[in-house]
Design a protein around this motif. Structure first.
Motif, mmCIF file in Angstrom:
data_model
loop_
_atom_site.group_PDB
_atom_site.id
_atom_site.type_symbol
_atom_site.label_atom_id
_atom_site.label_comp_id
_atom_site.label_asym_id
_atom_site.label_seq_id
_atom_site.Cartn_x
_atom_site.Cartn_y
_atom_site.Cartn_z
ATOM 1 N N THR A 173 -13.936 -6.861 3.072
ATOM 2 C CA THR A 173 -13.679 -8.136 2.410
ATOM 3 C C THR A 173 -12.230 -8.241 1.934
ATOM 4 N N ASN A 174 -11.744 -7.196 1.301
ATOM 5 C CA ASN A 174 -10.372 -7.202 0.782
ATOM 6 C C ASN A 174 -9.391 -6.424 1.655
ATOM 7 N N GLY A 175 -9.888 -5.717 2.679
ATOM 8 C CA GLY A 175 -9.040 -4.884 3.510
ATOM 9 C C GLY A 175 -9.154 -3.434 3.073
ATOM 10 N N PRO A 176 -8.658 -2.517 3.856
ATOM 11 C CA PRO A 176 -7.797 -2.733 5.033
ATOM 12 C C PRO A 176 -8.521 -2.950 6.351
ATOM 13 N N ALA A 177 -9.835 -2.717 6.397
ATOM 14 C CA ALA A 177 -10.523 -2.845 7.687
ATOM 15 C C ALA A 177 -10.503 -4.281 8.178
#
Length: 267
Positions: free
Chosen positions: A182-186
């Motif tokens: 949701t917020n990263g890094p993926a």
């Protein structure tokens, strides 16, 4: 002698002029034939106009035959064909579809790789929950607490050094996976997006089912109560896996590819 030269000069000059005109006409005919072979009809037409403008008396019989041959219907058709071929050679080809950005392909491949990687811990959770369901009656309270922590990936009863950090940072693996998609890094998903909302909602439901499972295991079991609690956790886990996979926004065929790698998780 001077009068003889003077009387001959105009005739000689006329003879030379006729010869020169004949040579010029033959050169023009050769130019026309070359033009017909290599150029468009409009270019050839200018050469024909030059020939038409030349005095008829200046052309030799052979040159007149060449002009007639070059003006025949068959010759005109050949000239037209050469003209079409020449025009086609210089025609601008219609614009094709824009080439895909190579970076897009790399990002898509990375998203697919990450999606497969993220499903691994969830599949491990399912295996551990299934095993715990089979053996929980044989475990001591301490063993049960440890096994529950392992099965929930430290979302309950975090063990070892993680226990010291549980109050100040996220140690639950499922929570870490949720934050990453949701917020990263993926991946980056806006909090108001359908993907992010689904992932958060299913995570809350899953962790709530873990709390209920822990409560069930801490009390005296009633008929079918243990199996019911494990079933709810397994169903919530599957829902979280589907929502987490959705955060990667993969094409349908790629999502199916991921699901095929973890058939038990998505069954």
């Amino acid at each position: 002698m001077a009068s003889f030269a003077a009387s001959v000069a105009p005739q000689g000059g006329l003879l030379f002029s006729k010869k020169a005109s004949g040579v010029k006409s033959q050169q023009q005919q050769q130019s026309v034939r070359r033009c017909q072979r290599n150029a468009a009809p409009m270019v050839c037409s200018s050469s024909r106009k030059e020939i038409a403008a030349a005095p008829a008396s200046a052309a030799s019989p052979a040159a007149s035959a060449d002009i007639a041959a070059s003006s025949s219907p068959a010759s005109s058709r050949r000239a037209a064909l050469f003209g079409v071929a020449s025009a086609a050679a210089f025609a601008v080809a219609p614009a094709g579809p824009a080439l895909a950005n190579p970076l897009d392909g790399l990002l898509a491949a990375k998203a697919l790789q990450n999606a497969k990687f993220f499903m691994g811990p969830l599949a491990l959770t399912k295996e551990r929950l299934t095993e715990l369901q089979k053996t929980e009656t044989q475990l001591t309270v301490e063993e049960l607490a440890t096994k529950l922590g392992l099965a929930t990936l430290d979302c309950l009863n975090p063990g070892g050094v993680l226990a010291a950090y549980a109050n100040v940072r996220a140690v639950c693996t499922l929570r870490i996976l949720l934050n990453s998609v949701t917020n990263g890094p993926a991946m980056k998903n806006d909090p108001d997006s359908l993907e992010a909302k689904a992932a958060v909602a299913t995570y809350i439901a899953l962790t709530a089912s873990y709390d209920e499972l822990a409560a069930e295991l801490s009390r005296e079991a009633s008929a079918g109560s243990r199996d019911a609690a494990f079933k709810v956790s397994q169903e919530c886990l599957r829902g979280f896996a589907v929502a987490l996979l959705g955060c990667f926004r993969l094409p349908a065929e790629k999502s199916d590819e991921v699901k095929a790698m973890f058939p038990d998780l998505f069954a």
